[in-house]
Structure formats: structure tokens, C-alpha cells
Design a protein around this motif. Structure first.
Motif, short mmCIF file in Angstrom:
data_model
loop_
_atom_site.label_atom_id
_atom_site.label_comp_id
_atom_site.label_asym_id
_atom_site.label_seq_id
_atom_site.Cartn_x
_atom_site.Cartn_y
_atom_site.Cartn_z
N THR A 15 29.01 44.27 44.48
CA THR A 15 29.99 45.33 44.73
C THR A 15 31.39 44.74 44.86
N ILE A 16 31.51 43.65 45.58
CA ILE A 16 32.82 42.99 45.75
C ILE A 16 33.38 42.57 44.39
N ASN A 17 32.54 41.96 43.57
CA ASN A 17 33.01 41.52 42.25
C ASN A 17 33.49 42.71 41.41
N ALA A 18 32.77 43.82 41.48
CA ALA A 18 33.18 45.02 40.73
C ALA A 18 34.51 45.56 41.28
N ARG A 19 34.66 45.55 42.59
CA ARG A 19 35.91 46.04 43.20
C ARG A 19 37.09 45.16 42.81
N ILE A 20 36.87 43.86 42.77
CA ILE A 20 37.94 42.93 42.37
C ILE A 20 38.39 43.23 40.94
N VAL A 21 37.43 43.42 40.05
CA VAL A 21 37.77 43.72 38.65
C VAL A 21 38.61 45.00 38.57
N LYS A 22 38.19 46.04 39.29
CA LYS A 22 38.93 47.31 39.26
C LYS A 22 40.34 47.15 39.83
N LYS A 23 40.47 46.40 40.89
CA LYS A 23 41.79 46.18 41.49
C LYS A 23 42.68 45.38 40.53
N GLN A 24 42.13 44.40 39.86
CA GLN A 24 42.92 43.63 38.90
C GLN A 24 43.38 44.52 37.75
N GLU A 25 42.49 45.39 37.29
CA GLU A 25 42.87 46.31 36.22
C GLU A 25 43.96 47.27 36.68
N SER A 26 43.86 47.77 37.91
CA SER A 26 44.87 48.71 38.40
C SER A 26 46.22 48.04 38.57
N ILE A 27 46.23 46.78 38.95
CA ILE A 27 47.49 46.04 39.06
C ILE A 27 48.14 45.95 37.69
N GLY A 28 47.34 45.70 36.68
CA GLY A 28 47.85 45.58 35.31
C GLY A 28 48.61 46.81 34.85
N ASN A 29 48.22 47.98 35.35
CA ASN A 29 48.89 49.22 34.96
C ASN A 29 50.29 49.35 35.54
N TYR A 30 50.61 48.56 36.56
CA TYR A 30 51.89 48.71 37.25
C TYR A 30 52.72 47.43 37.26
N LEU A 31 52.41 46.49 36.39
CA LEU A 31 53.15 45.23 36.36
C LEU A 31 54.61 45.42 35.96
N ALA A 32 54.86 46.33 35.07
CA ALA A 32 56.23 46.55 34.61
C ALA A 32 56.37 48.00 34.14
#
Length: 184
Positions: A15-32
Motif C-alpha cells: 500500500t505504501i509503495n502504491a501511495r508513493i507512486v500516486k503522490k509522485q504522479e500528482s506532483i508531476g501535474n503541478y511542477l510548472a
């Protein structure tokens, strides 16, 4: 500190690994963003704050992951399991399964396949294959008499023993993980 079974802890790792992946993807949407476009996260403090918070959350999740894995490892190192008369720590059994068992299975299987291949080739030539020393032919035209230097029956028993041991190990590990508690 949280008390969990190893099974629960391993599920939490997934579950932690899946949450990390989702959080990394969500960060990518707001980088710039285009400066002419309003920040979609402005009400919550803006994209920079969101990214900072998500990165901190990822760091916290990774720390939790390390703590879970370390706790499991400590328990596995200090817990003993006996299989087919051999006692080892759970950590050693896991290492055996990961590093030794597969290679040993392949090796024994290849030895058996090699003996069968030799037997088939020699029998096509009218020769014989056996475990005992045979009378040497003095004539090159005589069929080959091949001596096998490994006990085929023992190899088959060894192959079966490894398969049985792996099955027993999986069963005992499942039970062990379900009833053994760790603190994280």
C-alpha cells in the motif's frame, strides 16, 4: 508504535509503495504552469506548498517502509524454523529460497536431462548406459558402453526433496507471517 502481524505489515508495504507512486504522479501535474494561468491549488496555499507537502509525505512513507522492513528483518533473524530436520533462522530460510534453491533445482534438473540425453544417444547406437564399470571394448566397431558417474535415482530424490522443501517453507512462512507480531 503500532503492533502488526508480518502479513499485515507486508500488505502495508504494498500500500505504501502504491501511495508513493500516486503522490509522485500528482506532483508531476503541478511542477510548472504558464504564468498567465491561475494556480489551481491557490486556495490550499499554492502548487509550491502542495509539492512540498507531498514530498514530505513521501519521505514519511519511505521512513515507515524502512521501519517496517527493518522490524520484519529483526524478527526473521531472531526466529528459528525447522524444515526436514534442518533448523535455520527465518532470514536464512528466505535467503536459501532466494539465492540457493532455484539454482540447485536447475542444476539437478540439468544433470538428469544430461544423463537422459546421453542414454538416448547411446541406445540409438546400440550401446548401453549403466552405473557400474563395464568391460572395455577392444574393438572400435563395438557399441559404446557408457558409465554414468552420478546416481540418477538419488538425483531424482534430491529434485523431489527441494520441491517438497520449498512447498513446506511456503506453508510455514505463511503461518509464521500470519501469527508473528512486529512493532513499528
Amino acid at each position: 508504535m503500532t503492533k502488526l502481524t508480518i502479513t499485515e505489515a507486508l500488505q502495508e508495504v504494498k500500500t505504501i509503495n502504491a501511495r508513493i507512486v500516486k503522490k509522485q504522479e500528482s506532483i508531476g501535474n503541478y511542477l510548472a504552469r504558464d504564468s498567465r494561468v491561475r494556480d489551481p491549488l491557490e486556495k490550499g496555499g499554492g502548487s509550491e506548498k502542495f509539492i512540498s507537502g507531498e514530498r514530505q509525505s513521501i519521505a514519511d512513507l519511505r521512513t515507515r517502509l524502512i521501519n517496517i522492513r527493518s522490524s520484519i528483518q529483526r524478527t526473521n533473524l531472531s526466529s528459528e524454523m525447522t524444515l526436514q530436520g534442518t533448523a535455520r533462522s527465518v532470514a536464512d530460510w528466505l535467503t536459501w529460497r532466494r539465492e540457493v534453491a532455484g539454482g540447485e533445482q536447475i542444476f539437478v534438473t540439468s544433470m538428469l536431462a544430461g544423463i537422459r540425453k546421453i542414454r538416448n544417444e547411446v541406445q540409438k547406437l546400440g550401446g548401453t548406459v549403466g552405473r557400474t564399470t563395464m568391460v572395455e571394448s577392444l574393438e572400435k566397431s563395438d557399441p559404446p558402453q557408457i558409465v554414468v558417474n552420478a546416481d540418477e535415482t538419488a538425483l531424482m530424490k534430491e529434485q523431489e526433496k527441494i520441491e517438497t522443501l520449498l512447498g513446506e517453507l511456503d506453508g510455514k512462512l505463511s503461518l509464521f507471517n500470519a501469527v508473528t507480531f512486529i512493532e513499528v
